[in-house]
Scaffold this motif. Structure first.
Motif, short mmCIF file in Angstrom:
data_model
loop_
_atom_site.label_atom_id
_atom_site.label_comp_id
_atom_site.label_asym_id
_atom_site.label_seq_id
_atom_site.Cartn_x
_atom_site.Cartn_y
_atom_site.Cartn_z
N GLY A 135 0.81 -1.21 0.00
CA GLY A 135 0.00 0.00 0.00
C GLY A 135 0.85 1.26 0.00
N SER A 136 1.91 1.26 0.81
CA SER A 136 2.78 2.44 0.88
C SER A 136 3.51 2.68 -0.44
N ILE A 137 4.03 1.61 -1.04
CA ILE A 137 4.78 1.77 -2.30
C ILE A 137 3.87 2.27 -3.41
N VAL A 138 2.63 1.77 -3.48
CA VAL A 138 1.69 2.26 -4.49
C VAL A 138 1.46 3.76 -4.31
N ALA A 139 1.29 4.19 -3.06
CA ALA A 139 1.07 5.61 -2.79
C ALA A 139 2.30 6.44 -3.13
N VAL A 140 3.50 5.91 -2.86
CA VAL A 140 4.73 6.65 -3.19
C VAL A 140 4.88 6.78 -4.70
N LEU A 141 4.55 5.73 -5.43
CA LEU A 141 4.57 5.82 -6.90
C LEU A 141 3.61 6.89 -7.39
N LEU A 142 2.44 6.96 -6.74
CA LEU A 142 1.47 8.00 -7.10
C LEU A 142 2.05 9.38 -6.84
N ILE A 143 2.68 9.56 -5.69
CA ILE A 143 3.29 10.85 -5.36
C ILE A 143 4.38 11.20 -6.38
N THR A 144 5.14 10.20 -6.80
CA THR A 144 6.26 10.45 -7.70
C THR A 144 5.81 10.91 -9.08
N PHE A 145 4.79 10.26 -9.62
CA PHE A 145 4.46 10.48 -11.04
C PHE A 145 3.20 11.30 -11.28
N LEU A 146 2.32 11.42 -10.28
CA LEU A 146 1.05 12.10 -10.52
C LEU A 146 0.86 13.33 -9.63
N ALA A 147 1.93 13.85 -9.07
CA ALA A 147 1.79 14.95 -8.11
C ALA A 147 1.02 16.16 -8.67
N PRO A 148 1.32 16.67 -9.85
CA PRO A 148 0.62 17.89 -10.30
C PRO A 148 -0.89 17.69 -10.47
N SER A 149 -1.30 16.61 -11.14
CA SER A 149 -2.72 16.40 -11.39
C SER A 149 -3.48 16.08 -10.11
N ILE A 150 -2.86 15.29 -9.21
CA ILE A 150 -3.51 14.95 -7.95
C ILE A 150 -3.69 16.19 -7.09
N ALA A 151 -2.70 17.06 -7.08
CA ALA A 151 -2.79 18.29 -6.30
C ALA A 151 -3.95 19.15 -6.80
N GLY A 152 -4.11 19.23 -8.12
CA GLY A 152 -5.22 19.99 -8.67
C GLY A 152 -6.56 19.39 -8.30
N PHE A 153 -6.64 18.06 -8.27
CA PHE A 153 -7.89 17.39 -7.89
C PHE A 153 -8.24 17.67 -6.44
N ALA A 154 -7.26 17.67 -5.55
CA ALA A 154 -7.51 17.90 -4.13
C ALA A 154 -8.06 19.29 -3.87
N LEU A 155 -7.71 20.26 -4.74
CA LEU A 155 -8.20 21.62 -4.55
C LEU A 155 -9.71 21.73 -4.74
N ARG A 156 -10.31 20.75 -5.40
CA ARG A 156 -11.75 20.78 -5.65
C ARG A 156 -12.56 20.40 -4.42
N PHE A 157 -11.92 19.89 -3.36
CA PHE A 157 -12.66 19.41 -2.20
C PHE A 157 -12.94 20.54 -1.22
N GLY A 158 -14.23 20.74 -0.95
CA GLY A 158 -14.67 21.65 0.08
C GLY A 158 -15.51 20.89 1.10
N PRO A 159 -16.19 21.59 2.01
CA PRO A 159 -17.03 20.90 3.01
C PRO A 159 -18.04 19.91 2.43
N PRO A 160 -18.74 20.23 1.31
CA PRO A 160 -19.69 19.22 0.79
C PRO A 160 -19.01 17.91 0.39
N GLU A 161 -17.86 18.03 -0.27
CA GLU A 161 -17.15 16.82 -0.69
C GLU A 161 -16.63 16.03 0.51
N PHE A 162 -16.12 16.74 1.52
CA PHE A 162 -15.63 16.05 2.71
C PHE A 162 -16.77 15.29 3.39
N PHE A 163 -17.93 15.94 3.53
CA PHE A 163 -19.05 15.25 4.18
C PHE A 163 -19.51 14.05 3.34
#
Length: 504
Positions: free
Chosen positions: A120-148
């Motif tokens: 699980g950790s290695i999969v997540a590290v691979l994600l961090i290594t290769f998909l950082a820009p797009s994943i960061a942009g996706f996380a910005l879309r989360f507000g209170p409605p998405e969290f709930f």
């Protein structure tokens, strides 16, 4: 290809004698932190953070992150051997890990937990290594409605996919929500259910509750059933480790699903706790033999450990890329970065490449070395089961008390732990599941805050949960899971009716 070059640059920064020594020290300390109930990764990192202020930022973050990796590995040890979760996200591991230990398969369960943690950790590290820009942009879309919506999805999956009687699951969840409401309301600042007690102003700490619900109640049950006269025998060999690794291809779908769930909930952030429970429930849902879960099935160890560790690792991505901590440990590391004069965010990847890619390289190396370390020391942990329980029970009780006290340095928490132990004992005797109570206690206040902020922002309009495709999809999926038993029974009734019509 650029990512490969930067990663190699990170390894050149990391592969020095002093940084490797700090990495090993961090892993050993982390394993002990994870084993001690109540302390956990966030508290361990927080306690040791001041020791790193005199170090350079790269050395400091390598040591602290390795404490975190060690705690992630160590949290499964007490969960499997004594049914006492070393971390809140290790609760789901007890469902099948502890029955495996009771069956004399402790080494197999520990190997499965450590291996799936690594995956699980290695999969997540691979994600961090290769998909950082797009994943960061996706996380910005989360507000209170998405969290709930994410929290709602977790709660509904328990009700809809759980095998226990639905009314008992709902009662357990309701009690957890009630306990989560004790203390100061974070939105309005008013006090709720404190009954004039200053100790209850800070609420009920979930780690104290988890230690009591699972650890103390298990001691009480074992004493009652007179199983405590001798410990379970356990043997370990390289063959056991290799046999577990040979079964991995059989569970490839579970490992992929749990890794995906963990990465998603780590980045959004839903958290490692929600990921472990959801990973376990999804694995049970897709299994052909659902009744075998909870009785010592190795897949019930693979699923929550993979999801939890993918989430715990992926939570570092929004912290580095956006300055938004995805977990308690990430929040502590964020504070450390600021003390060292580093400002997390997109510019961190430009202005401090050595630091960022040295940290990412330490994620790879730390997990590999951590896996080897815990696998080679499995005999030490498995040998604990050979000690008669009558001798080890007082040590467990003292360890639980120390862990409960260490959470907030309050004697009140020790008494609270004992109270939750009695509650857990009663729940187990009556057949009520403890997992929904724990989940609601841990995530209830967060879900409430997200819901109330959403309602304030929307003026009380519930249609906000379908205001965009992302939140609408998550909310709809949550409702489908909630009513899945009715949908399934309705579908079966229609199939039976159609069968009768065909025969007629």
């Amino acid at each position: 290809m650029e990512a490969f070059g930067l990663l190699l640059q990170g390894f050149t920064v990391l592969l020095t004698v002093d940084k490797l020594a700090l990495m090993m020290l961090g892993l050993v300390l982390g394993i002990f932190v994870g084993v001690l109930p109540g302390l956990g990764g966030p508290n361990g990192v927080a306690i040791l953070l001041p020791l790193t202020f005199t170090m350079d930022p790269t050395s400091a973050i390598v040591m602290l992150s390795c404490i975190y990796w060690g705690a992630l590995f160590g949290g499964a040890i007490t969960s499997i051997l004594f049914n006492i979760p070393g971390e809140a996200w290790s609760v789901a591991t007890t469902f099948d890990g502890y029955p495996m230990a009771q069956q004399g398969r402790a080494a197999e369960a520990l190997t499965a937990a450590f291996t799936s943690s690594f995956i699980g950790s290695i999969v997540a590290v691979l994600l961090i290594t290769f998909l950082a820009p797009s994943i960061a942009g996706f996380a910005l879309r989360f507000g209170p409605p998405e969290f709930f919506a994410v929290y709602l999805l977790t709660f509904c999956s328990f009700v809809g996919l759980g095998r226990e009687p639905k009314h008992k699951i709902v009662v357990s969840l309701a009690l957890g929500f009630l306990l989560a409401g004790i203390g100061m309301d974070t939105v309005s600042g008013t006090l709720r259910m404190t009954f004039g007690s200053t100790e209850l102003l800070r609420g009920v700490n979930f780690l104290v509750a988890v230690i009591g619900l699972f650890g103390i109640s298990e001691i009480l049950l074992t004493m009652e059933e007179r199983l405590a006269l001798r410990g379970h025998a356990a043997r370990i060999s390289l063959r056991v480790v290799l046999d577990v690794w040979k079964t991995l291809p059989r569970y490839w779908a579970t490992l992929i699903r749990s890794s995906a769930i963990g990465c998603w909930l780590g980045i959004t952030p839903g958290g490692a706790i929600a990921a472990s429970f959801m990973g376990y429930n999804v694995a049970k849902r897709f299994a052909k033999d659902k009744e075998s879960f909870g009785k010592g099935r190795i897949e019930g160890v693979f699923a929550p450990e993979t999801a939890a560790h993918a989430a715990g690792t992926a939570a570092l991505l929004p912290m580095l890329a956006l300055g938004i901590p995805g977990s308690g440990t990430a929040a502590i590391l964020l504070g450390g970065l600021m003390v060292w004069g580093l400002n997390p965010g997109p510019l961190l990847f430009v202005e401090h490449k050595d630091f960022v890619w040295g940290l990412i390289a330490s994620m790879y190396l730390g997990n590999v070395v951590g896996l080897i370390l815990v696998i080679t020391t499995v005999p030490i942990f498995a040998a604990i089961l050979r000690v008669p329980f009558a001798a080890i029970a007082p040590m467990i009780l003292v360890s639980c008390a120390i862990g409960a006290y260490a959470v907030q340095n309050a004697m009140f928490d020790v008494w609270l732990m004992l109270g939750f132990g009695v509650l857990g004992y009663v729940f187990k005797k009556l057949g009520f599941p403890l997992a929904p109570l724990t989940l609601a206690l841990v995530l209830g206040s967060r879900a409430e805050d997200a819901f109330r902020l959403t309602m304030i922002g929307s003026g009380g309009d519930l249609r906000v949960f379908w205001s965009n495709g992302l939140v609408g999809f998550i909310t709809t999926l949550a409702l489908v899971l909630l009513f899945w038993p009715l949908i399934s029974s309705g579908r079966e009734a229609l199939m039976r009716a159609a069968g009768r019509l065909r025969t007629a």
